[in-house]
Design a protein around this motif. Structure first.
Motif, PDB file in Angstrom:
ATOM      1  N   TRP A  11       0.708  -1.137   0.008  1.00 18.82           N
ATOM      2  CA  TRP A  11       0.090   0.093  -0.015  1.00 18.82           C
ATOM      3  C   TRP A  11       0.969   1.327   0.092  1.00 18.82           C
ATOM      4  CZ3 TRP A  11      -0.941   4.003   3.651  1.00 18.82           C
ATOM      5  CH2 TRP A  11      -1.930   4.756   2.823  1.00 18.82           C
ATOM      6  N   VAL A  14       2.544   1.685  -3.675  1.00 18.29           N
ATOM      7  CA  VAL A  14       1.576   1.912  -4.537  1.00 18.29           C
ATOM      8  C   VAL A  14       1.386   3.589  -4.369  1.00 18.29           C
ATOM      9  CG1 VAL A  14      -0.381   1.719  -5.219  1.00 18.29           C
ATOM     10  CG2 VAL A  14       0.628  -0.225  -4.995  1.00 18.29           C
ATOM     11  N   ASN A  15       1.033   3.882  -3.162  1.00 19.13           N
ATOM     12  CA  ASN A  15       0.806   5.432  -2.949  1.00 19.13           C
ATOM     13  C   ASN A  15       2.028   6.228  -3.102  1.00 19.13           C
ATOM     14  OD1 ASN A  15      -2.193   5.829  -1.962  1.00 19.13           O
ATOM     15  ND2 ASN A  15      -1.750   3.971  -0.963  1.00 19.13           N
ATOM     16  N   THR A  16       3.132   5.958  -2.878  1.00 19.76           N
ATOM     17  CA  THR A  16       4.326   6.594  -3.207  1.00 19.76           C
ATOM     18  C   THR A  16       4.654   6.893  -4.542  1.00 19.76           C
ATOM     19  OG1 THR A  16       5.328   5.637  -1.022  1.00 19.76           O
ATOM     20  CG2 THR A  16       6.862   6.904  -2.655  1.00 19.76           C
ATOM     21  N   VAL A  17       4.262   5.786  -5.256  1.00 20.05           N
ATOM     22  CA  VAL A  17       4.573   5.868  -6.670  1.00 20.05           C
ATOM     23  C   VAL A  17       3.608   6.911  -7.272  1.00 20.05           C
ATOM     24  CG1 VAL A  17       4.444   4.652  -8.968  1.00 20.05           C
ATOM     25  CG2 VAL A  17       5.654   3.680  -7.106  1.00 20.05           C
ATOM     26  N   ASP A  18       2.221   6.692  -6.769  1.00 20.75           N
ATOM     27  CA  ASP A  18       1.196   7.595  -7.130  1.00 20.75           C
ATOM     28  C   ASP A  18       1.503   9.105  -6.928  1.00 20.75           C
ATOM     29  OD1 ASP A  18      -1.258   7.863  -8.478  1.00 20.75           O
ATOM     30  OD2 ASP A  18      -2.119   8.128  -6.611  1.00 20.75           O
ATOM     31  N   PHE A  19       2.041   9.036  -5.832  1.00 18.69           N
ATOM     32  CA  PHE A  19       2.392  10.550  -5.421  1.00 18.69           C
ATOM     33  C   PHE A  19       3.318  11.129  -6.198  1.00 18.69           C
ATOM     34  CE2 PHE A  19       4.392  13.635  -2.497  1.00 18.69           C
ATOM     35  CZ  PHE A  19       3.674  14.395  -2.181  1.00 18.69           C
ATOM     36  N   ASN A  21       4.142  10.390  -9.269  1.00 13.79           N
ATOM     37  CA  ASN A  21       3.598  10.572 -10.719  1.00 13.79           C
ATOM     38  C   ASN A  21       2.604  11.904 -10.713  1.00 13.79           C
ATOM     39  OD1 ASN A  21       4.822   8.694 -11.911  1.00 13.79           O
ATOM     40  ND2 ASN A  21       3.210   7.262 -11.192  1.00 13.79           N
ATOM     41  N   GLN A  22       1.828  12.347  -9.662  1.00  9.26           N
ATOM     42  CA  GLN A  22       0.860  13.354  -9.534  1.00  9.26           C
ATOM     43  C   GLN A  22       1.942  14.574  -9.415  1.00  9.26           C
ATOM     44  OE1 GLN A  22      -2.326  13.449  -9.612  1.00  9.26           O
ATOM     45  NE2 GLN A  22      -2.310  11.407 -10.186  1.00  9.26           N
ATOM     46  N   TYR A  98       0.340  -2.191 -11.469  1.00 11.96           N
ATOM     47  CA  TYR A  98       0.376  -0.881 -11.433  1.00 11.96           C
ATOM     48  C   TYR A  98       1.535  -0.259 -11.838  1.00 11.96           C
ATOM     49  CZ  TYR A  98      -0.393   3.654  -9.158  1.00 11.96           C
ATOM     50  OH  TYR A  98      -0.518   4.954  -8.795  1.00 11.96           O
ATOM     51  N   ILE A 102       1.678   2.619 -14.968  1.00 14.02           N
ATOM     52  CA  ILE A 102       2.114   4.177 -14.772  1.00 14.02           C
ATOM     53  C   ILE A 102       3.684   4.546 -15.499  1.00 14.02           C
ATOM     54  CG2 ILE A 102       1.119   4.531 -12.621  1.00 14.02           C
ATOM     55  CD1 ILE A 102       3.858   4.300 -11.341  1.00 14.02           C
ATOM     56  N   SER A 103       4.326   3.130 -15.856  1.00 13.07           N
ATOM     57  CA  SER A 103       5.587   3.592 -16.551  1.00 13.07           C
ATOM     58  C   SER A 103       5.115   3.892 -18.073  1.00 13.07           C
ATOM     59  CB  SER A 103       6.629   2.250 -16.580  1.00 13.07           C
ATOM     60  OG  SER A 103       5.932   1.138 -16.970  1.00 13.07           O
TER      61      SER A 103
END
Length: 105
Positions: A11, A14-19, A21-22, A98, A102-103
């Motif tokens: 978790w 995934v949230n670190t990668v999402d952050f 990317n944002q 995921y 994102i890549s």
């Protein structure tokens, strides 16, 4: 907050990668307004100036423009995310899926 039944490490990853990317997308929207000429130093107002050092490649902090500093930072973060010892890609099927999505963004 960790959803019930989720693996904490997965978790967080995934949230670190999402952050990341944002933040990367947000920075992409302002790059034309912060150039080498218009932002010659990385600062937070007149009292705070940031110098880049990663502790490995650049050991002694160097003065650089804001765009160069952000480039160093984003590259450093991406390297951390790609480091299998920090963010294993085989935590779970969802994480691998995921990351592959994102890549390709």
């Amino acid at each position: 907050m960790l959803p019930e039944g989720e693996d904490l490490n997965e978790w967080v990853a995934v949230n670190t990668v999402d952050f990341f990317n944002q933040i990367n997308m947000l920075y992409g929207t302002i790059t034309e307004f912060c150039t080498e000429e218009s932002c010659p130093i990385m600062s937070a107002g007149p009292k705070y100036e940031y110098h880049w050092a990663d502790g490995h490649t650049v050991k002694k902090p160097i003065k650089c423009s804001a765009p160069k500093y952000i480039d160093y930072l984003m590259t450093w973060v991406q390297d951390q995310l790609d480091d299998e010892t920090l963010f294993p890609s085989k935590i779970g099927d969802y994480f691998i899926f995921y990351i592959s999505i994102i890549s390709n963004l």
